[in-house]
Design a protein around this motif. Structure first.
Motif, PDB file in Angstrom:
ATOM      1  N   VAL A  85       0.842  -1.199   0.000  1.00 14.06           N
ATOM      2  CA  VAL A  85       0.000   0.000   0.000  1.00 14.06           C
ATOM      3  C   VAL A  85       0.878   1.251   0.000  1.00 14.06           C
ATOM      4  O   VAL A  85       0.626   2.198  -0.746  1.00 14.06           O
ATOM      5  CB  VAL A  85      -0.969   0.001   1.202  1.00 14.06           C
ATOM      6  N   ALA A  86       1.932   1.261   0.811  1.00 11.32           N
ATOM      7  CA  ALA A  86       2.831   2.420   0.848  1.00 11.32           C
ATOM      8  C   ALA A  86       3.481   2.641  -0.516  1.00 11.32           C
ATOM      9  O   ALA A  86       3.565   3.787  -0.983  1.00 11.32           O
ATOM     10  CB  ALA A  86       3.892   2.234   1.927  1.00 11.32           C
ATOM     11  N   GLU A  87       3.912   1.576  -1.166  1.00  7.94           N
ATOM     12  CA  GLU A  87       4.514   1.701  -2.504  1.00  7.94           C
ATOM     13  C   GLU A  87       3.525   2.311  -3.493  1.00  7.94           C
ATOM     14  O   GLU A  87       3.885   3.192  -4.282  1.00  7.94           O
ATOM     15  CB  GLU A  87       4.991   0.336  -3.002  1.00  7.94           C
ATOM     16  N   ARG A  88       2.259   1.865  -3.464  1.00  6.23           N
ATOM     17  CA  ARG A  88       1.255   2.420  -4.373  1.00  6.23           C
ATOM     18  C   ARG A  88       0.987   3.886  -4.055  1.00  6.23           C
ATOM     19  O   ARG A  88       0.848   4.715  -4.962  1.00  6.23           O
ATOM     20  CB  ARG A  88      -0.039   1.611  -4.310  1.00  6.23           C
ATOM     21  N   MET A  89       0.922   4.211  -2.768  1.00  6.50           N
ATOM     22  CA  MET A  89       0.676   5.603  -2.389  1.00  6.50           C
ATOM     23  C   MET A  89       1.832   6.498  -2.835  1.00  6.50           C
ATOM     24  O   MET A  89       1.608   7.586  -3.361  1.00  6.50           O
ATOM     25  CB  MET A  89       0.454   5.717  -0.878  1.00  6.50           C
ATOM     26  N   LEU A  90       3.067   6.035  -2.637  1.00  9.51           N
ATOM     27  CA  LEU A  90       4.235   6.815  -3.055  1.00  9.51           C
ATOM     28  C   LEU A  90       4.258   6.990  -4.567  1.00  9.51           C
ATOM     29  O   LEU A  90       4.538   8.087  -5.063  1.00  9.51           O
ATOM     30  CB  LEU A  90       5.524   6.155  -2.556  1.00  9.51           C
ATOM     31  N   ALA A  91       3.939   5.938  -5.302  1.00 12.04           N
ATOM     32  CA  ALA A  91       3.910   6.018  -6.767  1.00 12.04           C
ATOM     33  C   ALA A  91       2.849   6.998  -7.251  1.00 12.04           C
ATOM     34  O   ALA A  91       3.000   7.614  -8.309  1.00 12.04           O
ATOM     35  CB  ALA A  91       3.668   4.629  -7.371  1.00 12.04           C
ATOM     36  N   ALA A  92       1.793   7.165  -6.458  1.00 10.64           N
ATOM     37  CA  ALA A  92       0.708   8.072  -6.837  1.00 10.64           C
ATOM     38  C   ALA A  92       0.932   9.496  -6.349  1.00 10.64           C
ATOM     39  O   ALA A  92       0.109  10.368  -6.592  1.00 10.64           O
ATOM     40  CB  ALA A  92      -0.621   7.539  -6.299  1.00 10.64           C
ATOM     41  N   GLY A  93       2.046   9.745  -5.631  1.00  7.99           N
ATOM     42  CA  GLY A  93       2.362  11.108  -5.239  1.00  7.99           C
ATOM     43  C   GLY A  93       2.404  11.394  -3.752  1.00  7.99           C
ATOM     44  O   GLY A  93       2.594  12.542  -3.359  1.00  7.99           O
ATOM     45  N   ALA A  94       2.246  10.386  -2.917  1.00 13.18           N
ATOM     46  CA  ALA A  94       2.337  10.604  -1.470  1.00 13.18           C
ATOM     47  C   ALA A  94       3.797  10.803  -1.069  1.00 13.18           C
ATOM     48  O   ALA A  94       4.710  10.538  -1.852  1.00 13.18           O
ATOM     49  CB  ALA A  94       1.750   9.409  -0.716  1.00 13.18           C
ATOM     50  N   ARG A  95       3.999  11.276   0.175  1.00 12.46           N
ATOM     51  CA  ARG A  95       5.359  11.389   0.706  1.00 12.46           C
ATOM     52  C   ARG A  95       5.396  10.743   2.087  1.00 12.46           C
ATOM     53  O   ARG A  95       4.380  10.678   2.792  1.00 12.46           O
ATOM     54  CB  ARG A  95       5.814  12.840   0.768  1.00 12.46           C
ATOM     55  N   VAL A  96       6.580  10.277   2.464  1.00 10.78           N
ATOM     56  CA  VAL A  96       6.757   9.578   3.735  1.00 10.78           C
ATOM     57  C   VAL A  96       6.875  10.581   4.877  1.00 10.78           C
ATOM     58  O   VAL A  96       7.642  11.546   4.784  1.00 10.78           O
ATOM     59  CB  VAL A  96       8.012   8.678   3.699  1.00 10.78           C
ATOM     60  N   ILE A  97       6.135  10.341   5.939  1.00 10.32           N
ATOM     61  CA  ILE A  97       6.290  11.087   7.186  1.00 10.32           C
ATOM     62  C   ILE A  97       7.078  10.223   8.168  1.00 10.32           C
ATOM     63  O   ILE A  97       8.050  10.663   8.750  1.00 10.32           O
ATOM     64  CB  ILE A  97       4.928  11.492   7.775  1.00 10.32           C
ATOM     65  N   PHE A  98       6.637   8.979   8.369  1.00  9.83           N
ATOM     66  CA  PHE A  98       7.332   7.986   9.174  1.00  9.83           C
ATOM     67  C   PHE A  98       7.485   6.736   8.323  1.00  9.83           C
ATOM     68  O   PHE A  98       6.491   6.225   7.781  1.00  9.83           O
ATOM     69  CB  PHE A  98       6.561   7.644  10.455  1.00  9.83           C
TER      70      PHE A  98
END
Length: 144
Positions: A85-98
């Motif tokens: 899920v994190a990989e998909r979110m990052l690929a869609a434009g999210a950024r890591v907080i933790f």
């Protein structure tokens, strides 16, 4: 595909115990879980009010309350594969907080911000623990 197992809001407040008293009285809720830091701050609690469930925690640990200019709600997404899920979110434009990691109290996950400013805790249960085990592990994490 990764299975979504649940979603609930996390309310960050100044004075979690007072907020829990308010939500139980105002909404007829019941506190199902309550975990604290060694200083007594509530680091996680879960309230059930009818069919709705939401978490409440004291400000701190990088989470300011809205009264202090913080994010008013953090979405907590329970999934079967936090990495996917994190990989998909990052690929869609999210950024890591933790970063996604094993937190030592039975959950594996992290926090991301979507492009619209909302924060998402993405987690998967990796170990079934009872409430006393979770609290003991949280206490031990604070000692290190």
């Amino acid at each position: 595909m990764t299975e979504i197992l649940g979603l609930h809001a996390r309310l960050v407040v100044e004075g979690a115990d007072a907020a829990l008293a308010f939500y139980t009285a105002a909404l007829g809720g019941e506190v199902l879980e309550r975990y604290t830091a060694p200083d007594g701050r509530v680091v996680h609690s879960m309230v059930q009010a009818g069919p709705a469930r939401f978490a409440v925690k004291d400000a701190g640990d990088g989470d300011p309350a809205p009264t202090g200019g913080g994010v008013p709600v953090i979405m907590s997404l329970e999934v079967s594969d936090a990495d996917a899920v994190a990989e998909r979110m990052l690929a869609a434009g999210a950024r890591v907080i933790f970063e996604i990691a094993d937190h030592g109290y039975g959950d594996y996950g992290g926090r991301l911000a979507d492009p619209f400013g909302h924060q998402w805790m993405v987690s998967q249960r990796i170990e079934q623990l009872d409430a006393d085990q979770v609290q003991r592990r949280l206490d031990a994490l604070q000692e290190t």
